[in-house]
Design a protein around this motif. Structure first.
Motif, PDB file in Angstrom:
ATOM      1  N   GLY A 193      33.713  45.491  63.120  1.00  0.00           N
ATOM      2  CA  GLY A 193      34.407  46.270  62.093  1.00  0.00           C
ATOM      3  C   GLY A 193      33.552  46.640  60.904  1.00  0.00           C
ATOM      4  O   GLY A 193      34.028  47.304  59.986  1.00  0.00           O
ATOM      5  N   TYR A 197      36.193  54.873  63.983  1.00  0.00           N
ATOM      6  CA  TYR A 197      36.715  53.600  64.471  1.00  0.00           C
ATOM      7  C   TYR A 197      37.624  53.803  65.660  1.00  0.00           C
ATOM      8  O   TYR A 197      38.044  54.919  65.955  1.00  0.00           O
ATOM      9  N   ASP A 198      37.993  52.670  66.284  1.00  0.00           N
ATOM     10  CA  ASP A 198      38.738  52.815  67.527  1.00  0.00           C
ATOM     11  C   ASP A 198      40.206  53.127  67.303  1.00  0.00           C
ATOM     12  O   ASP A 198      40.908  53.448  68.252  1.00  0.00           O
ATOM     13  N   ASN A 199      40.704  53.036  66.063  1.00  0.00           N
ATOM     14  CA  ASN A 199      42.105  53.396  65.854  1.00  0.00           C
ATOM     15  C   ASN A 199      42.232  54.828  65.341  1.00  0.00           C
ATOM     16  O   ASN A 199      43.298  55.237  64.915  1.00  0.00           O
ATOM     17  N   ASP A 222      40.410  56.168  62.822  1.00  0.00           N
ATOM     18  CA  ASP A 222      39.972  56.356  61.434  1.00  0.00           C
ATOM     19  C   ASP A 222      38.591  56.977  61.392  1.00  0.00           C
ATOM     20  O   ASP A 222      37.718  56.587  62.152  1.00  0.00           O
ATOM     21  N   TRP A 244      33.112  52.446  66.333  1.00  0.00           N
ATOM     22  CA  TRP A 244      32.517  52.957  67.565  1.00  0.00           C
ATOM     23  C   TRP A 244      31.337  53.871  67.343  1.00  0.00           C
ATOM     24  O   TRP A 244      30.531  54.067  68.245  1.00  0.00           O
ATOM     25  N   GLU A 250      42.150  41.691  55.890  1.00  0.00           N
ATOM     26  CA  GLU A 250      42.522  42.887  56.645  1.00  0.00           C
ATOM     27  C   GLU A 250      42.133  42.673  58.098  1.00  0.00           C
ATOM     28  O   GLU A 250      41.088  42.114  58.382  1.00  0.00           O
ATOM     29  N   LYS A 281      40.558  43.693  61.523  1.00  0.00           N
ATOM     30  CA  LYS A 281      39.426  44.593  61.704  1.00  0.00           C
ATOM     31  C   LYS A 281      39.636  45.525  62.896  1.00  0.00           C
ATOM     32  O   LYS A 281      40.363  45.223  63.820  1.00  0.00           O
ATOM     33  N   ARG A 282      39.023  46.683  62.809  1.00  0.00           N
ATOM     34  CA  ARG A 282      39.046  47.622  63.931  1.00  0.00           C
ATOM     35  C   ARG A 282      37.602  47.845  64.350  1.00  0.00           C
ATOM     36  O   ARG A 282      36.718  47.862  63.495  1.00  0.00           O
ATOM     37  N   LYS A 303      35.787  57.543  58.359  1.00  0.00           N
ATOM     38  CA  LYS A 303      35.560  57.279  56.940  1.00  0.00           C
ATOM     39  C   LYS A 303      34.199  57.808  56.539  1.00  0.00           C
ATOM     40  O   LYS A 303      33.225  57.680  57.276  1.00  0.00           O
ATOM     41  N   MET A 348      29.661  48.087  54.713  1.00  0.00           N
ATOM     42  CA  MET A 348      31.034  48.574  54.627  1.00  0.00           C
ATOM     43  C   MET A 348      31.872  47.676  55.511  1.00  0.00           C
ATOM     44  O   MET A 348      31.826  47.781  56.740  1.00  0.00           O
ATOM     45  N   GLU A 349      32.639  46.796  54.923  1.00  0.00           N
ATOM     46  CA  GLU A 349      33.351  45.818  55.741  1.00  0.00           C
ATOM     47  C   GLU A 349      34.834  45.840  55.401  1.00  0.00           C
ATOM     48  O   GLU A 349      35.225  46.276  54.318  1.00  0.00           O
ATOM     49  N   PRO A 350      35.655  45.327  56.307  1.00  0.00           N
ATOM     50  CA  PRO A 350      37.091  45.323  56.033  1.00  0.00           C
ATOM     51  C   PRO A 350      37.375  44.409  54.844  1.00  0.00           C
ATOM     52  O   PRO A 350      36.726  43.386  54.656  1.00  0.00           O
ATOM     53  N   ALA A 351      38.391  44.759  54.080  1.00  0.00           N
ATOM     54  CA  ALA A 351      38.752  43.951  52.912  1.00  0.00           C
ATOM     55  C   ALA A 351      39.226  42.584  53.380  1.00  0.00           C
ATOM     56  O   ALA A 351      39.599  42.398  54.528  1.00  0.00           O
TER      57      ALA A 351
END
Lengths: 423, 360
Positions: free
Chosen positions: B142, B190-192, B194, B171, B165, B167-168, B196, B159-162
């Motif tokens: 993630g 990302y795999d969902n 997103d 990719w 949170e 993680k996703r 960014k 850049m990491e998940p808060a």
């Protein structure tokens, strides 16, 4: 009884007979005329005309012209000779009959042969057409293939050329590099300042064209390397950026979710919230908060926690009367009944809860797990071990990692085996 | 969608096909040469780097290097033209930079992530763009991390998940907007679904959006210019082209999307010589060549008076099916226009030539 047409008139030449037949108002079509080698019949019900001809005629070439209220036959004789009369005069009935039949048969045969011949020609034509199209398509395909081949070869040649130039360039550059490394630093730096502008420009210019000019590149690269090292900024100051991901009601990506089922579940929950099965008369003397199923549920939970199981059951009962679609009410009431050893009621309530917890989605996993476990416990306490085991296994399926459930399931299995052995 | 006339359409000519004895995950041209690099995983679970040279109608193996962990991705983007070091990310989360002349010991090595590095990109090298050479890696854990080869062990941006949170998987990653020494932007998919956009100069999140399906590949049309276009490809055959010149405060960037192939679009690569032409490779083994046409006006004012981008249109120039298995990697040669290499999961690497690109 047909009406015979007798008023025909005829004349002849050496090779043909011309016969005119007035139709007395009847309309004729080609289907009404029947003609064979020696027999001619026109039948337009109720009118009938037939003639057994004096001599055979060539019926394929003979014609009949229909118009103006009569039919005009042009019959071509097989053997050019003058006929004494149109028809065979002294033909007795049998002979006539015989001739007629023959004529019909012959006509039929001819018709058959004709259709056969037509079929064969049709087939041959089709085959021919097919072959012709195939040939055309082959030609087209070949043409395209050839084009592609040509392209391929052209492109391959270009590639080879380019590659060789690359190789030469590389070799040259490495020689250059070695030569220049041998020189001293200072003259290099001097030249750098002068040559920098000069060599930069040809380098950029040649980058626009296909290949680089090797000499310029060779010397420039060393210079540019020095330059670049001076000009590179320091590594960035380390920092962290925090990221949040797009939330979803169900935390799965589109590819993992079973959207339809989840939607159904959400819908059901929303509906359930909105239902109020109100029995206004009885509930009038209740306070406002006591009419709220959620508040009642919380009250029930608190009483359960304190050990007042009967009170909790009462609270849940009232809540159910207000809204009988909330599965959690049944679930919690089942727990109370278990504690009160009202086992049948516990089973009933767990079953009702499970019913309301369809469709099975990750969101209501927890609730379903509890329902199965409670029902299983109730069954076991009623000594219905097989049913109990079934429920425990369902619970295990939802949450395979739960140790307690696994152990309990094992115990039940052993109990079952024990009773089977003893009975 | 406008159509280009039949005989004038670019043709994809298959030049060489080479069967490999390992699964190839990434293939890249070595800059300034007719050599290419294949990275992958051998059957016994080790990583393989193979260096090939194009000889006529064959690929000749120049070097084969074996590494303990399978290698997922690699880039030449952050090295200079003389050094041509290869930066690779492997299945274990290690980022290594190799000198191919002496591949036993990496020039730089760090265990950057806890899980497989799915994607890697480099900027600042090869004489393209300005500023420090940097490498970005995106991983299944993630996080997206930016590394500077001169700084060991710690990334220069993370850049990491808060906290707390979930993680996703990340990719794909791509650099962009590197038109001067300070500006740089990293785009991560990302795999969902997103996407960014992180601005490295201000160290902040500049834009994010969600395209519903997992993002398989993102690429800017050029890394070293003011960001112009971004293509993001996803599962279920869809890809989106974002016009990155105008950012609206709420609506973000304008985009046009196309559903082309019935299966996942694994990769998108822009032609280095023409930034409006790109190729997408699909899960059904097919390649599609696209051209983007700009609209008459690239931006317009919306009802409140703020600038809003206008997306253009796409036309399919050519498509060809090369394999039955997904084509997972694709790379254009920066030196010869139209020469590209693709690697597929049927363990073959193919060198293709796309003709008539001059006429577009």
């Amino acid at each position: 009884m047909p009406v015979w047409l007798r008023e025909h008139s005829w004349r002849q030449s050496l090779s043909a007979v011309y016969l005119s037949l007035p139709l007395r108002g009847a309309r004729a079509t080609a289907a009404n005329i029947f003609c064979s080698e020696q027999y001619l019949k026109v039948s337009i019900p109720p009118f009938l005309f037939e003639a057994v001809l004096y001599a055979p005629i060539d019926d394929t070439n003979s014609t009949a012209k229909i118009g103006n209220g009569d039919i005009f036959f042009t019959l071509y004789k097989k053997e050019p000779a003058m006929w004494d009369s149109l028809t065979l005069a002294n033909a007795d009935k049998e002979k006539l009959q015989h001739l007629r039949e023959n004529a019909v048969l012959k006509a039929q045969e001819k018709a058959k042969e004709e259709t056969e011949a037509k079929k064969i020609t049709k087939q041959e034509n089709k085959k021919y057409a097919l072959e012709a199209t195939m040939k055309l398509e082959e030609a087209e395909r070949k043409r395209i293939e050839d084009l592609k081949e040509k392209e391929r070869q052209k492109v391959t040649k270009e590639l080879e050329l380019w590659k060789n130039q690359q190789k030469d360039g590389d070799k040259y550059k490495s020689i250059q590099a070695k030569e220049e490394l041998h020189e001293e630093k200072e003259p290099l730096k001097e030249r750098k300042n002068e040559k920098m502008n000069k060599t930069r420009v040809p380098n950029e210019g040649s980058s626009k064209t296909r290949l680089r000019s090797t000499r310029g590149r060779g010397s420039c690269s060393i210079f540019s390397q020095d330059l670049k090292e001076e000009q590179l900024p320091a590594p960035r100051a380390a920092a962290t950026i925090e990221v949040t991901f797009t939330p979803r009601v169900f935390p799965t990506a589109l590819r993992e979710s079973r959207v339809a089922e989840e939607e159904e579940w959400l819908h059901k929950q929303a509906e359930a919230r909105r239902i109020i099965n109100s029995d206004l008369s009885e509930l009038e003397d209740l306070k406002e908060e006591e009419k709220n199923p959620d508040w009642l549920k919380d009250k029930g939970n608190k009483m359960f926690a304190m050990g007042d199981y009967l009170g909790a059951v009462n609270a849940y009962n009232l809540a159910v009367r207000l809204n009988n679609k909330l599965p959690l009410l049944y679930l919690n009431r089942a727990a109370c009944h278990l504690k009160l050893r009202n086992l049948h009621k516990a089973i009933e309530d767990s079953s009702k809860a499970l019913e309301l917890l369809t469709p099975p989605v990750p969101d209501n996993e927890n609730a379903r797990l509890k329902a199965h476990v409670r029902r299983g416990t109730a069954f076991c306490q009623l000594e219905l071990y097989t049913e109990g085991l079934q429920d425990y296994e369902a619970a295990l399926k939802i949450d395979p990692k739960n140790k307690i459930i696994e152990e309990d399931a094992e115990k039940i299995r052993q109990l079952i085996q024990g009773t089977m052995q003893s009975s | 969608m406008s159509a280009v006339l039949g005989p004038e359409r670019p043709q994809v000519v298959s030049h060489v096909q080479q069967a490999l004895s390992y699964t190839v995950f990434d293939c890249k041209w070595v800059p300034r040469s007719a050599r290419l690099m294949c990275l992958g995983s051998a059957a016994r679970g080790t990583g393989v780097i193979q260096l090939y040279e194009l000889h006529g109608a064959r690929l000749e193996v120049l070097r084969e290097i074996e590494k303990p962990k399978p290698i997922k991705c690699g880039t030449f983007g952050a090295t200079s033209l003389q050094q041509r070091y290869l930066a690779t990310g492997d299945f274990d989360g290690n980022l290594n930079i190799w000198n191919l002349e002496a591949p036993e010991i990496p020039v730089y090595s760090v265990k950057g992530h806890k899980e497989i590095i799915n994607s890697i990109d480099g900027v600042g090298g090869l004489g393209i763009g300005e500023g420090a050479p940097e490498i970005v890696t995106g991983s299944r854990d993630g996080t997206v991390k930016v590394w500077d080869p001169r700084q060991n062990d710690t990334p220069v941006a993370n850049m990491e998940p808060a906290q707390g949170e979930s993680k996703r998987d990340c990719w794909t990653v791509a650099f962009g907007n590197a038109y001067n020494q300070e500006e740089r932007v990293v785009c991560a998919g990302y795999d969902n679904g997103d996407i960014k956009l992180f601005d490295l100069k201000t160290m902040s999140l500049r834009w994010e959006t969600n395209i519903k399906n997992g993002v398989c590949s993102v690429e800017f049309d050029r890394k070293d210019i003011n960001m112009n276009k971004l293509v993001a490809t996803s599962l279920e055959g869809k890809f989106h082209v974002f016009d990155m010149r105008t950012q609206h405060p709420t609506k973000g960037f304008a985009s046009v999307s196309e559903k082309a192939q019935k299966s996942t679009i694994w990769q998108v690569r822009h032609l280095p010589q023409n930034r409006d032409i790109f190729m997408t490779s699909g899960g059904s083994g097919s390649l599609h060549l696209w051209k983007y046409e700009y609209p008459a006006q690239r931006s317009k004012k919306d009802s409140e008076g703020s600038e809003m981008g206008v997306a253009g249109s796409l036309s399919l120039l050519q498509n060809v099916t090369l394999s039955t298995q997904p084509i997972s990697s694709l790379d254009w040669s920066p030196d010869k226009k139209g020469l590209c290499v693709c690697g597929a999961f049927d363990q073959t690497v193919r060198v293709l030539i796309v003709t008539k690109l001059n006429k577009i």
